[in-house]
Design a protein around this motif. Structure first.
Motif, mmCIF file in Angstrom:
data_model
loop_
_atom_site.group_PDB
_atom_site.id
_atom_site.type_symbol
_atom_site.label_atom_id
_atom_site.label_comp_id
_atom_site.label_asym_id
_atom_site.label_seq_id
_atom_site.Cartn_x
_atom_site.Cartn_y
_atom_site.Cartn_z
ATOM 1 N N PRO A 197 0.817 -1.212 0.000
ATOM 2 C CA PRO A 197 0.000 0.000 0.000
ATOM 3 C C PRO A 197 0.850 1.261 0.000
ATOM 4 N N GLN A 198 0.292 2.322 -0.547
ATOM 5 C CA GLN A 198 1.011 3.581 -0.633
ATOM 6 C C GLN A 198 1.378 4.113 0.744
ATOM 7 N N ASN A 199 0.487 3.921 1.733
ATOM 8 C CA ASN A 199 0.828 4.447 3.063
ATOM 9 C C ASN A 199 1.981 3.679 3.703
ATOM 10 N N VAL A 204 7.597 3.892 5.430
ATOM 11 C CA VAL A 204 8.981 3.412 5.431
ATOM 12 C C VAL A 204 9.908 4.506 4.919
ATOM 13 N N ALA A 205 9.469 5.241 3.902
ATOM 14 C CA ALA A 205 10.283 6.326 3.368
ATOM 15 C C ALA A 205 10.502 7.416 4.418
ATOM 16 N N PHE A 206 9.467 7.767 5.165
ATOM 17 C CA PHE A 206 9.608 8.790 6.197
ATOM 18 C C PHE A 206 10.540 8.322 7.314
ATOM 19 N N GLU A 235 9.818 14.957 12.999
ATOM 20 C CA GLU A 235 8.672 15.199 12.128
ATOM 21 C C GLU A 235 8.465 14.035 11.169
ATOM 22 N N PHE A 236 9.541 13.502 10.619
ATOM 23 C CA PHE A 236 9.437 12.335 9.743
ATOM 24 C C PHE A 236 8.847 11.144 10.499
ATOM 25 N N GLU A 237 9.297 10.945 11.733
ATOM 26 C CA GLU A 237 8.814 9.818 12.537
ATOM 27 C C GLU A 237 7.331 9.957 12.840
ATOM 28 N N ARG A 238 6.888 11.167 13.145
ATOM 29 C CA ARG A 238 5.460 11.398 13.418
ATOM 30 C C ARG A 238 4.604 11.111 12.181
ATOM 31 N N LYS A 239 5.085 11.529 11.041
ATOM 32 C CA LYS A 239 4.340 11.268 9.808
ATOM 33 C C LYS A 239 4.239 9.766 9.540
ATOM 34 N N ALA A 240 5.323 9.044 9.765
ATOM 35 C CA ALA A 240 5.316 7.598 9.557
ATOM 36 C C ALA A 240 4.327 6.919 10.497
ATOM 37 N N ASN A 241 4.347 7.295 11.772
ATOM 38 C CA ASN A 241 3.450 6.685 12.743
ATOM 39 C C ASN A 241 1.990 6.947 12.394
ATOM 40 N N LYS A 242 1.708 8.146 11.898
ATOM 41 C CA LYS A 242 0.336 8.475 11.507
ATOM 42 C C LYS A 242 -0.135 7.585 10.375
ATOM 43 N N LEU A 243 0.712 7.357 9.418
ATOM 44 C CA LEU A 243 0.357 6.517 8.265
ATOM 45 C C LEU A 243 0.126 5.051 8.667
ATOM 46 N N LEU A 244 0.802 4.612 9.729
ATOM 47 C CA LEU A 244 0.720 3.198 10.125
ATOM 48 C C LEU A 244 -0.355 2.931 11.164
ATOM 49 N N GLU A 245 -1.061 3.953 11.605
ATOM 50 C CA GLU A 245 -2.089 3.771 12.641
ATOM 51 C C GLU A 245 -3.145 2.752 12.220
ATOM 52 N N VAL A 246 -3.456 2.702 10.945
ATOM 53 C CA VAL A 246 -4.494 1.815 10.449
ATOM 54 C C VAL A 246 -4.144 0.343 10.664
ATOM 55 N N TYR A 247 -2.866 0.038 10.852
ATOM 56 C CA TYR A 247 -2.444 -1.360 11.013
ATOM 57 C C TYR A 247 -2.244 -1.766 12.468
ATOM 58 N N GLN A 248 -2.469 -0.864 13.395
ATOM 59 C CA GLN A 248 -2.250 -1.181 14.806
ATOM 60 C C GLN A 248 -3.348 -2.113 15.327
#
Length: 248
Positions: A197-199, A204-206, A235-248
């Protein structure tokens, strides 16, 4: 060391540009590769999930120096048959904890179970028999009612169900042939979600960008929104965590 990753160097470049950084990683290309690959295995382990790109997926066209996974992964796990002390057999010990009729449920260690190649279950004499050849089973719902089946729910969580009536002694009511259900099952199986998935790519990129800006001592332009390497990495880490919330 494997250069396997869930995103490409182009994804990392775009993440850097998203923070108003140049995105020029040519001089530190190996650092960029290492930053991406270092984030991939920890992500799989933390989310208990593996993604792969099918043939023809667009991510493969820009993969370059990153090895994008192209198929499921496999595991060989030792499992207990869950028991409950609320049920005893002739006062000799616990019986299998069952759910959905006579089935005992085993939680598998990864999401998105794909197939089971071997299912060894201990017998009365301590040896093991392979239920994939000796019994009937497969994927839910087609295999519901068989000797075993595995099911993947909407969140990808994978569960293996064993019909515990196969563990009863012949001619005996509620007497099981096993004296212990600990480490009674060995299962060889594959798992993975087709499509990255794009997120996941962006996350991973962030996270890779968070490592990269620190390791590469990136020069932050004067007009950048975020000025310090430390705050940029956060800031990169926060963006990554936000994108991965759906998989928690």
């Amino acid at each position: 060391m494997s250069d396997t990753g869930y995103c490409t160097l182009e994804d990392l470049r775009r993440a850097l540009q998203d923070a108003e950084l140049p995105g020029d990683i040519q001089q530190d290309k190996q650092l960029a590769v290492d930053a991406i690959t270092a984030q991939t295995e920890p992500l799989e382990k933390s989310l208990k999930r593996h993604w792969y790109a099918p043939a023809g997926a667009s991510i493969l066209d820009e993969a370059g120096q990153i090895d994008i996974p192209t198929g499921p992964k496999s595991r060989d796990d030792e499992e207990d048959i869950p028991t409950s002390s609320a049920f005893v057999v002739d006062d000799e010990g616990p019986a299998p904890k069952t759910s959905q009729g006579s089935y005992s449920k085993i939680e598998l260690a990864r999401r998105d179970a794909d197939s089971i190649s071997k299912l060894l279950v201990r017998t009365e004499d301590g040896s093991y028999e392979d239920w994939t050849t000796e019994y009937e089973g497969g994927l839910w719902p087609d295999a519901l009612g068989d000797d075993y089946y595995f099911r993947v729910n909407n969140g990808g969580w994978s569960r293996l169900y064993l019909d515990t009536t196969n563990l009863l002694a012949d001619g005996e009511d509620n007497e099981y042939v096993l004296d212990s259900f600990a480490n009674a099952v060995y299962v060889e199986w594959s798992y993975g979600h087709e499509g990255i998935p794009q997120n996941v790519r962006r996350a991973v990129a962030f996270r890779a960008a968070s490592d990269f800006v620190d390791e590469a001592a990136v020069q932050i332009p004067e007009n950048a929104r975020v000025r310090s390497v430390e705050s940029l990495a956060d800031e990169f880490e926060r963006k990554a965590n936000k994108l991965l919330e759906v998989y928690q």
